[in-house]
Design a protein around this motif. Structure first.
Motif, PDB file in Angstrom:
ATOM      1  N   VAL A  70      38.834  36.120  36.785  1.00  0.00           N
ATOM      2  CA  VAL A  70      40.208  36.277  37.255  1.00  0.00           C
ATOM      3  C   VAL A  70      41.157  35.965  36.105  1.00  0.00           C
ATOM      4  CG1 VAL A  70      39.712  35.892  39.691  1.00  0.00           C
ATOM      5  CG2 VAL A  70      40.259  33.952  38.241  1.00  0.00           C
ATOM      6  N   THR A  71      42.298  36.619  36.141  1.00  0.00           N
ATOM      7  CA  THR A  71      43.290  36.448  35.081  1.00  0.00           C
ATOM      8  C   THR A  71      44.683  36.419  35.686  1.00  0.00           C
ATOM      9  OG1 THR A  71      44.117  37.321  32.976  1.00  0.00           O
ATOM     10  CG2 THR A  71      43.431  38.936  34.624  1.00  0.00           C
ATOM     11  N   ASP A  72      45.595  35.826  34.954  1.00  0.00           N
ATOM     12  CA  ASP A  72      46.980  35.763  35.412  1.00  0.00           C
ATOM     13  C   ASP A  72      47.766  37.024  35.060  1.00  0.00           C
ATOM     14  OD1 ASP A  72      46.892  35.174  32.687  1.00  0.00           O
ATOM     15  OD2 ASP A  72      48.522  33.724  32.779  1.00  0.00           O
ATOM     16  N   ASP A  73      47.225  37.887  34.221  1.00  0.00           N
ATOM     17  CA  ASP A  73      47.941  39.099  33.807  1.00  0.00           C
ATOM     18  C   ASP A  73      46.928  40.152  33.364  1.00  0.00           C
ATOM     19  OD1 ASP A  73      49.382  41.085  32.343  1.00  0.00           O
ATOM     20  OD2 ASP A  73      50.969  39.627  31.917  1.00  0.00           O
ATOM     21  N   THR A  74      46.657  41.135  34.213  1.00  0.00           N
ATOM     22  CA  THR A  74      45.631  42.128  33.881  1.00  0.00           C
ATOM     23  C   THR A  74      46.049  43.024  32.721  1.00  0.00           C
ATOM     24  OG1 THR A  74      46.439  43.570  35.648  1.00  0.00           O
ATOM     25  CG2 THR A  74      44.534  42.175  36.150  1.00  0.00           C
ATOM     26  N   LEU A  95      37.543  51.143  41.993  1.00  0.00           N
ATOM     27  CA  LEU A  95      38.197  49.986  42.590  1.00  0.00           C
ATOM     28  C   LEU A  95      39.354  50.361  43.506  1.00  0.00           C
ATOM     29  CD1 LEU A  95      38.251  47.647  39.460  1.00  0.00           C
ATOM     30  CD2 LEU A  95      36.816  47.422  41.506  1.00  0.00           C
ATOM     31  N   GLY A  96      39.697  51.621  43.520  1.00  0.00           N
ATOM     32  CA  GLY A  96      40.823  52.057  44.349  1.00  0.00           C
ATOM     33  C   GLY A  96      42.119  52.026  43.569  1.00  0.00           C
ATOM     34  N   ARG A  97      43.028  52.827  43.997  1.00  0.00           N
ATOM     35  CA  ARG A  97      44.295  53.034  43.296  1.00  0.00           C
ATOM     36  C   ARG A  97      45.154  51.774  43.208  1.00  0.00           C
ATOM     37  NH1 ARG A  97      47.682  58.389  44.308  1.00  0.00           N
ATOM     38  NH2 ARG A  97      45.776  59.131  43.386  1.00  0.00           N
ATOM     39  N   ASN A  98      45.156  50.941  44.228  1.00  0.00           N
ATOM     40  CA  ASN A  98      46.063  49.785  44.274  1.00  0.00           C
ATOM     41  C   ASN A  98      45.418  48.477  43.834  1.00  0.00           C
ATOM     42  OD1 ASN A  98      48.222  51.347  45.254  1.00  0.00           O
ATOM     43  ND2 ASN A  98      47.344  51.273  47.307  1.00  0.00           N
ATOM     44  N   PHE A  99      44.188  48.525  43.354  1.00  0.00           N
ATOM     45  CA  PHE A  99      43.504  47.299  42.941  1.00  0.00           C
ATOM     46  C   PHE A  99      44.002  46.871  41.563  1.00  0.00           C
ATOM     47  CE2 PHE A  99      40.171  44.588  41.361  1.00  0.00           C
ATOM     48  CZ  PHE A  99      39.767  43.894  42.481  1.00  0.00           C
ATOM     49  N   ASP A 100      44.375  45.617  41.424  1.00  0.00           N
ATOM     50  CA  ASP A 100      44.880  45.081  40.157  1.00  0.00           C
ATOM     51  C   ASP A 100      43.719  44.503  39.357  1.00  0.00           C
ATOM     52  OD1 ASP A 100      46.509  44.180  38.106  1.00  0.00           O
ATOM     53  OD2 ASP A 100      47.094  42.358  39.181  1.00  0.00           O
ATOM     54  N   GLY A 101      42.947  45.390  38.741  1.00  0.00           N
ATOM     55  CA  GLY A 101      41.821  44.936  37.964  1.00  0.00           C
ATOM     56  C   GLY A 101      41.069  46.082  37.336  1.00  0.00           C
ATOM     57  N   PRO A 107      29.049  41.717  25.654  1.00  0.00           N
ATOM     58  CA  PRO A 107      28.134  42.159  24.598  1.00  0.00           C
ATOM     59  C   PRO A 107      26.670  42.178  25.042  1.00  0.00           C
ATOM     60  CG  PRO A 107      29.779  40.704  23.681  1.00  0.00           C
ATOM     61  CD  PRO A 107      29.950  40.662  25.181  1.00  0.00           C
ATOM     62  N   ALA A 108      26.309  41.414  26.070  1.00  0.00           N
ATOM     63  CA  ALA A 108      24.941  41.399  26.587  1.00  0.00           C
ATOM     64  C   ALA A 108      24.763  42.376  27.746  1.00  0.00           C
ATOM     65  CB  ALA A 108      24.562  39.991  27.031  1.00  0.00           C
ATOM     66  N   SER A 109      25.728  43.290  27.915  1.00  0.00           N
ATOM     67  CA  SER A 109      25.687  44.324  28.957  1.00  0.00           C
ATOM     68  C   SER A 109      25.756  43.770  30.379  1.00  0.00           C
ATOM     69  CB  SER A 109      24.450  45.211  28.799  1.00  0.00           C
ATOM     70  OG  SER A 109      24.494  45.875  27.556  1.00  0.00           O
ATOM     71  N   ILE A 110      26.416  42.646  30.570  1.00  0.00           N
ATOM     72  CA  ILE A 110      26.666  42.117  31.909  1.00  0.00           C
ATOM     73  C   ILE A 110      28.030  42.645  32.355  1.00  0.00           C
ATOM     74  CG2 ILE A 110      27.006  40.045  33.320  1.00  0.00           C
ATOM     75  CD1 ILE A 110      24.135  40.385  32.234  1.00  0.00           C
ATOM     76  N   VAL A 111      28.064  43.283  33.518  1.00  0.00           N
ATOM     77  CA  VAL A 111      29.299  43.841  34.042  1.00  0.00           C
ATOM     78  C   VAL A 111      30.158  42.712  34.608  1.00  0.00           C
ATOM     79  CG1 VAL A 111      30.266  45.373  35.802  1.00  0.00           C
ATOM     80  CG2 VAL A 111      28.219  46.060  34.527  1.00  0.00           C
ATOM     81  N   HIS A 112      31.455  42.762  34.295  1.00  0.00           N
ATOM     82  CA  HIS A 112      32.434  41.803  34.808  1.00  0.00           C
ATOM     83  C   HIS A 112      33.597  42.562  35.430  1.00  0.00           C
ATOM     84  CE1 HIS A 112      30.293  39.331  31.912  1.00  0.00           C
ATOM     85  NE2 HIS A 112      30.871  38.253  32.417  1.00  0.00           N
ATOM     86  N   LEU A 113      34.019  42.110  36.597  1.00  0.00           N
ATOM     87  CA  LEU A 113      35.260  42.575  37.190  1.00  0.00           C
ATOM     88  C   LEU A 113      36.355  41.658  36.683  1.00  0.00           C
ATOM     89  CD1 LEU A 113      36.999  44.186  39.204  1.00  0.00           C
ATOM     90  CD2 LEU A 113      36.332  42.495  40.940  1.00  0.00           C
ATOM     91  N   VAL A 114      37.363  42.213  36.016  1.00  0.00           N
ATOM     92  CA  VAL A 114      38.533  41.442  35.607  1.00  0.00           C
ATOM     93  C   VAL A 114      39.574  41.675  36.689  1.00  0.00           C
ATOM     94  CG1 VAL A 114      40.286  41.086  33.823  1.00  0.00           C
ATOM     95  CG2 VAL A 114      37.953  41.750  33.161  1.00  0.00           C
ATOM     96  N   ASP A 115      39.897  40.620  37.409  1.00  0.00           N
ATOM     97  CA  ASP A 115      40.640  40.713  38.662  1.00  0.00           C
ATOM     98  C   ASP A 115      41.934  39.914  38.575  1.00  0.00           C
ATOM     99  OD1 ASP A 115      41.465  40.751  41.316  1.00  0.00           O
ATOM    100  OD2 ASP A 115      39.580  39.993  42.115  1.00  0.00           O
TER     101      ASP A 115
END
Length: 121
Positions: A70-74, A95-101, A107-115
């Protein structure tokens, strides 16, 4: 100024269809974790202070873990991550049109959602 990042509470386990039912039974029946009922038909379990979501994904040969940041500013986060050479991979899941992320890969190919909305899953 660098955006603030912290670990989110959501972990997604993407599981191939041939492992899905056994995986759900493991967390539900073998470990006895509390199922998150309010978001059915999604399959999720309380995992300490986190939430573990189990998704059936056709075409996969093995399970993957995806993490939430999670972040304070995407917008600032996207700029910061791009400047650091981190690959964005939005095409992996809509993620859909209105999703803020957005999606990135470590680098190790682990997927992360930045939300930008903590706990929005």
């Amino acid at each position: 100024m660098m955006p603030k990042f912290e670990g989110g509470r959501n972990i997604a386990m993407k599981v191939p269809p041939h492992q899905y039912e056994a995986t759900v039974r493991f967390y539900k029946d073998v470990l006895g974790l509390e199922q998150i009922e309010e978001l059915l038909p999604a399959v999720g379990f309380r995992f300490g202070s986190n939430q573990l979501w189990i998704d059936r994904v056709p075409g996969m040969s093995q399970a993957e873990l995806w993490l939430e940041i999670v972040t304070d500013d995407t917008n600032k986060a996207a700029e910061h991550l791009a400047a650091a050479g981190i690959v964005r991979c939005d095409e992996i899941e809509n993620l859909g049109r209105n999703f803020d992320g957005f999606w990135i890969s470590s680098p190790a190919s682990i997927v992360h959602l930045v939300d930008g909305k903590p706990g929005s899953w």
